[in-house]
Motif scaffolding. Sequence first.
Motif, PDB file in Angstrom:
ATOM      1  N   LEU A   1      -0.775   0.301 -12.718  1.00  0.00           N
ATOM      2  CA  LEU A   1      -0.054   0.851 -11.572  1.00  0.00           C
ATOM      3  C   LEU A   1      -0.983   1.705 -10.713  1.00  0.00           C
ATOM      4  O   LEU A   1      -1.006   1.579  -9.478  1.00  0.00           O
ATOM      5  N   VAL A   2      -1.784   2.558 -11.348  1.00  0.00           N
ATOM      6  CA  VAL A   2      -2.744   3.388 -10.600  1.00  0.00           C
ATOM      7  C   VAL A   2      -3.787   2.492  -9.926  1.00  0.00           C
ATOM      8  O   VAL A   2      -4.126   2.696  -8.758  1.00  0.00           O
ATOM      9  N   GLU A   3      -4.286   1.475 -10.626  1.00  0.00           N
ATOM     10  CA  GLU A   3      -5.269   0.555 -10.031  1.00  0.00           C
ATOM     11  C   GLU A   3      -4.705  -0.146  -8.800  1.00  0.00           C
ATOM     12  O   GLU A   3      -5.383  -0.249  -7.772  1.00  0.00           O
ATOM     13  N   CYS A   4      -3.475  -0.642  -8.905  1.00  0.00           N
ATOM     14  CA  CYS A   4      -2.844  -1.325  -7.767  1.00  0.00           C
ATOM     15  C   CYS A   4      -2.677  -0.383  -6.585  1.00  0.00           C
ATOM     16  O   CYS A   4      -2.926  -0.761  -5.432  1.00  0.00           O
ATOM     17  N   SER A   5      -2.256   0.842  -6.849  1.00  0.00           N
ATOM     18  CA  SER A   5      -2.074   1.824  -5.789  1.00  0.00           C
ATOM     19  C   SER A   5      -3.402   2.131  -5.102  1.00  0.00           C
ATOM     20  O   SER A   5      -3.492   2.141  -3.869  1.00  0.00           O
ATOM     21  N   VAL A   6      -4.438   2.374  -5.894  1.00  0.00           N
ATOM     22  CA  VAL A   6      -5.764   2.679  -5.336  1.00  0.00           C
ATOM     23  C   VAL A   6      -6.251   1.517  -4.481  1.00  0.00           C
ATOM     24  O   VAL A   6      -6.752   1.720  -3.367  1.00  0.00           O
ATOM     25  N   ALA A   7      -6.093   0.290  -4.961  1.00  0.00           N
ATOM     26  CA  ALA A   7      -6.535  -0.884  -4.201  1.00  0.00           C
ATOM     27  C   ALA A   7      -5.768  -1.021  -2.896  1.00  0.00           C
ATOM     28  O   ALA A   7      -6.359  -1.272  -1.831  1.00  0.00           O
ATOM     29  N   GLU A   8      -4.459  -0.825  -2.940  1.00  0.00           N
ATOM     30  CA  GLU A   8      -3.641  -0.971  -1.739  1.00  0.00           C
ATOM     31  C   GLU A   8      -3.958   0.108  -0.710  1.00  0.00           C
ATOM     32  O   GLU A   8      -4.122  -0.176   0.480  1.00  0.00           O
ATOM     33  N   VAL A   9      -4.067   1.345  -1.142  1.00  0.00           N
ATOM     34  CA  VAL A   9      -4.374   2.443  -0.217  1.00  0.00           C
ATOM     35  C   VAL A   9      -5.783   2.279   0.340  1.00  0.00           C
ATOM     36  O   VAL A   9      -6.020   2.500   1.528  1.00  0.00           O
ATOM     37  N   SER A  10      -6.724   1.838  -0.486  1.00  0.00           N
ATOM     38  CA  SER A  10      -8.098   1.635  -0.032  1.00  0.00           C
ATOM     39  C   SER A  10      -8.171   0.543   1.034  1.00  0.00           C
ATOM     40  O   SER A  10      -8.974   0.630   1.965  1.00  0.00           O
ATOM     41  N   ALA A  11      -7.344  -0.492   0.901  1.00  0.00           N
ATOM     42  CA  ALA A  11      -7.322  -1.570   1.882  1.00  0.00           C
ATOM     43  C   ALA A  11      -6.646  -1.147   3.181  1.00  0.00           C
ATOM     44  O   ALA A  11      -6.969  -1.650   4.258  1.00  0.00           O
TER      45      ALA A  11
END
Length: 138
Positions: A122-132
């Motif tokens: 969940l944290v990985e997905c959030s970081v990836a989405e916000v980074s994009a």
Amino acid sequence: MKTRPSDASVDDFLARVGNERRRRDALAVLALMKRVTGEEPVMWGDSIVGFGSYHYRYASGREGDWPLAGFSPRKRALTVYIMSGFAKHDQLLSRLGKHATGKSCLYINRLEDVDMEVLRELVECSVAEVSARYAVDA
């Protein structure tokens, strides 16, 4: 915005967490977020441990900086900030375990009640989405 990064010690802040279980849970989330983000923790305000940062700007013109990932060992629950929100994460949340959510806040009373691998994802997905979506400062 009043919540900004500071030079305060993350270790000192976490050492002052009065509830032993909450302190242990916070240290586990600290290690998880370090692995996921590759960033060192920084205090944001007086109660948020953040990793990395991003700059946001809304259509209204409001803008600011916020941690890419973060958490706070609050009295009522360990609060994990999922900055992407939860709209795209129903499947992960269904597998996470006992929790509650706010707009971008994941509330966990006991870390032992959640699946740590699902939390990591969940944290990985959030970081990836916000980074994009935003300009990320590593």
